[in-house]
Design a protein around this motif. Structure first.
Motif, short mmCIF file in Angstrom:
data_model
loop_
_atom_site.label_atom_id
_atom_site.label_comp_id
_atom_site.label_asym_id
_atom_site.label_seq_id
_atom_site.Cartn_x
_atom_site.Cartn_y
_atom_site.Cartn_z
N LYS A 226 34.41 34.79 47.20
CA LYS A 226 35.48 33.50 47.52
C LYS A 226 36.86 34.03 46.90
N LEU A 227 36.93 34.62 45.86
CA LEU A 227 38.03 34.94 45.18
C LEU A 227 38.62 36.35 45.51
N THR A 228 37.91 37.33 46.32
CA THR A 228 38.29 38.41 46.53
C THR A 228 38.41 38.62 48.27
N SER A 229 37.33 38.08 48.78
CA SER A 229 37.25 38.44 50.50
C SER A 229 38.40 37.95 50.98
N GLY A 230 39.05 36.91 50.55
CA GLY A 230 40.37 36.54 51.25
C GLY A 230 40.18 35.59 52.68
N TRP A 231 38.98 35.77 53.29
CA TRP A 231 38.70 35.07 54.44
C TRP A 231 37.39 34.10 54.20
N VAL A 232 36.56 34.44 53.21
CA VAL A 232 35.44 33.43 52.91
C VAL A 232 35.75 31.97 52.81
N PRO B 208 27.77 44.83 35.76
CA PRO B 208 28.17 45.67 36.74
C PRO B 208 29.30 45.37 37.56
N GLU B 209 29.73 43.82 37.31
CA GLU B 209 31.05 43.50 38.14
C GLU B 209 32.21 44.21 37.73
N GLU B 210 32.02 45.15 36.74
CA GLU B 210 33.31 45.85 36.34
C GLU B 210 33.45 47.28 36.99
N LEU B 211 32.28 47.78 37.59
CA LEU B 211 32.28 48.85 38.51
C LEU B 211 32.38 48.65 39.93
N SER B 212 32.55 49.58 40.54
CA SER B 212 32.60 49.78 41.98
C SER B 212 32.53 51.04 42.34
N LEU B 213 32.48 51.31 43.75
CA LEU B 213 32.20 52.76 44.36
C LEU B 213 33.79 53.18 44.81
N LYS C 248 43.93 44.59 51.47
CA LYS C 248 42.75 44.09 51.07
C LYS C 248 42.27 44.48 49.62
N VAL C 249 42.59 45.81 49.49
CA VAL C 249 42.24 46.36 48.34
C VAL C 249 43.00 45.64 47.24
N VAL C 250 44.19 45.41 47.32
CA VAL C 250 45.07 44.88 46.20
C VAL C 250 44.52 43.34 46.21
N HIS C 251 44.51 42.83 47.12
CA HIS C 251 43.57 41.34 47.00
C HIS C 251 42.60 41.33 46.25
N GLU C 252 41.72 42.18 46.33
CA GLU C 252 40.34 42.22 45.72
C GLU C 252 40.86 42.58 44.21
N PHE D 137 38.08 36.61 38.63
CA PHE D 137 36.71 36.30 38.54
C PHE D 137 36.46 36.84 36.98
N LEU D 138 36.73 37.92 36.54
CA LEU D 138 36.29 38.46 35.40
C LEU D 138 36.61 37.59 33.82
#
Length: 630
Positions: free
Chosen positions: A624-630, A126-131, A594-598, A605-606
């Motif tokens: 950690k890799l996508t949030s930018g502030w975690v 499911p990590e390959e999908l999103s909304l 944030k979208v580009v960062h993610e 991550f993949l």
């Protein structure tokens, strides 16, 4: 600590009393909210409210840590809190364009919510999908658009509740494609019923339109409520990251079908470019899949094991060991910024990840006139089967941009070997790599499917069951008459007619992956020091700076050469640092950075996935890799 035992839920909490104690009366219930904690006095218990939680509207925050005091949350006496269920209904549009009603946890992060949805639908990885929020067609008025959306709800599916593993296993125990609550129907491809559906759907007209679609990706590290998603809202469930791990027909019937559907619609709506021959090949595969799907709709799952065995045998036949080596070819080279008069022809050899250029074949044993390392290059096919044109376009990174190189091959076989070698070399791999021969075979299969059958006795007669308006994109409908398109589709169909259903879908996906534009997600950006807006393209292994009008690559940066990436949240600037070249900085236009960062972090991550790992995901590493502030 809040005890969820209200006889009926109040809609809001109003803190009008002094900060020390806030009281709200409700029929049969006395609710006391104290800044040292929350507690209820319940006169009549009629229902379990355990799924309810407090939502702070002003701050867009769930109050899920019940051991926290109100003071710790920063709640004052004038705060309004909504006492609401965490699980709410969503209308999900799946990659096959059908809609399903699903109950989703609106307090979970989107990454976790998508994982639960995929578990319900039996979709691995499911990590390959999103909304994604539905793109708005600027040419349509809002009222007409809403009417079109309602008309598009062809499949109002049953209510499915993510996270219920026991119910999920029971659903799958007894299969019936039409049974209520059975997600196995998602493995069955449904032909497009009418060309009117294509007319209603949004079609991006330019690269800028494609970039605007990507504004709608939800933030994976925040919940649905935090992103203003409403109950019963329509969201698109899509494969976001084009890096499909361990795609196995034995376990991925639904995943394969939904990938096929996403690829099919991307081609029909011209979200990705393809040549005329490729379009006819895709149309032939689609026609074949439609026929087999209709024929086997009642017993599709009963035959799936046989189909899997067939495709496994076919794939096993392709696994041949090959030693690395060198070959020869003709190369046409164009120095940067020169016209056609700047072309020079060379004789070339390929070894490891380097092409050596000689002025003639006779000089190929001496010192080369030029040598080019292909690591990090862009590899684009330029093929016309009927015209016997087998060219490869290479864009090779240099200090101030990209050098454009063209390779001209004489035969399909030669082209397949060189194309496979170039693709691997761009990733830093040689022809000795175990994947080389499989790549060659896949390229040859892709070319074979584009051949036209010249013998009319093997071509099916044109019947009413072939509807070219549902099989090819609008561009080719304008170019040819329907009868001409039908004839060409049936010619191309002879190359795929013997494929099983699952093999045809796998071939469609592989052909989609072979297209030059596959897997590039576009964003409008303004690079540091440049006033005009350009495009930044993100793929599974690189960043591409692109011309906004033509889509031509200006410069490429490999993730493998990347040291770190970060965002200056005040000025919304993304900065990427590399090991041996200057850093890259750009500001995103019309989309949150944030979208580009993610996207960058998501692909990193993949890339860490391995087959020896278990099925569980390291969610914290993803954040950690996508949030930018975690």
């Amino acid at each position: 600590r809040l005890s969820h035992r209200l006889s009926s839920p109040p809609s809001h909490f109003d803190f009008a009393a002094p900060p020390a104690l806030c009281i709200l009366s409700h029929p049969g219930t006395l609710l006391k909210l104290n800044h040292n904690g929350l507690f209820l006095c319940v006169a009549d218990v009629k229902k379990d409210w355990s799924d309810h939680a407090l939502w702070w509207e002003k701050k867009k925050t769930w109050l899920l840590k019940t051991h926290w005091t109100l003071d710790k949350y920063g709640i004052q006496a004038d705060a309004r809190l909504l006492f609401t269920p965490q699980h709410k209904l969503l209308r999900l549009q799946l990659p096959n364009m059908k809609h399903m009603k699903v109950k989703v946890n609106f307090s979970d992060r989107v990454f976790k919510a998508v994982s639960d949805i995929c578990k319900t639908f039996n979709i691995r990885h499911p990590e390959e999908l999103s909304l994604l929020r539905k793109p708005r067609d600027p040419k349509k008025k809002k009222k007409k658009l809403e009417e079109a959306e309602e008309d598009d709800l062809e499949l109002e599916g049953p209510l499915l509740t993510p996270g219920s593993g026991e119910l999920f296993s029971q659903i799958f125990a007894v299969y019936s494609p039409l049974s209520e609550g059975n997600p196995s129907i998602l493995a069955v491809s449904q032909p497009i019923s009418s060309p009117d559906i294509l007319v209603k759907l949004y079609k991006p007209q330019s690269l800028l339109d494609k970039a605007k679609i990507n504004q709608g990706w939800l933030d994976s590290s925040r919940s649905l409520m935090e992103q203003d998603v409403k109950e019963n809202e329509v969201l698109l469930l899509r494969f976001k990251y084009h890096s499909f791990f361990d795609l196995n027909p034995k376990y991925d019937a639904i995943r394969v079908n939904q990938l096929y559907e996403q690829a099919k619609w991307a081609i029909l709506l011209e979200e990705i470019e393809c040549t005329e021959e490729e379009m006819m090949m895709f149309a032939a595969l689609q026609y074949h899949i439609n026929k087999l799907s209709i024929m086997s709709s009642d017993n599709h799952m009963n035959n799936s094991e046989k189909e899997v065995d067939e495709v496994d045998a076919a794939l096993s036949d392709l696994e041949i060991t090959l030693e690395g080596g060198k070959t020869s070819n003709t190369l046409v080279r164009r120095p940067k910024k020169l016209t056609l008069k700047g072309y020079k022809q060379y004789w070339c050899t390929f070894k490891d990840i380097t092409i050596s250029c000689y002025k003639s074949k006779e000089e190929s044993h001496g010192t080369p006139a030029h040598q080019m390392n292909l690591r990090g290059c862009e590899v684009t096919p330029d093929v016309n089967i009927s015209g016997q044109k087998f060219n490869i376009k290479l864009l090779i990174p240099v200090a101030d941009g990209m050098n454009e190189i063209w390779l001209r091959c004489d035969t399909e076989k030669q082209y397949a070997h060189w194309m496979a070698a170039c693709r691997l070399a761009s990733k830093g791999k040689t022809m000795a790599d175990s994947s080389y021969n499989l790549e060659v075979q896949n390229i040859l299969s892709f070319l074979k499917m584009q051949h036209m059958n010249p013998d009319p006795q093997f071509i099916e007669p044109i019947t009413t069951d072939i509807n070219p308006e549902c099989l090819v994109s609008p561009r080719y409908l304008k170019k040819y008459k329907n009868k001409q398109i039908s004839a060409r589709i049936l010619e191309a169909h002879q190359n795929v007619a013997q494929m099983s259903l699952i093999e045809a879908k796998m071939r469609f996906i592989q052909a989609w992956q072979s297209l030059p534009e596959f897997g590039i997600t576009h964003f409008l950006a303004r690079f540091q020091g440049v006033k005009r807006e350009e495009l930044i393209g993100i793929t599974y292994n690189r960043l591409i700076r692109m011309d906004a009008s033509t889509g031509d690559a200006i410069k490429t940066w490999r993730f493998s050469n990347m040291k770190q990436w970060n965002v200056n949240w005040e000025i919304k600037m993304v900065t990427v640092e590399f090991a041996d070249e200057p850093s890259l900085s750009f500001v995103c236009a019309e989309v949150d950075c944030k979208v580009v960062h993610e996207f960058i972090g998501g692909y990193i991550f993949l890339s860490t996935r391995a087959k020896d790992q278990n099925e569980s995901l390291d969610e914290e590493m993803f954040y950690k890799l996508t949030s930018g502030w975690v």
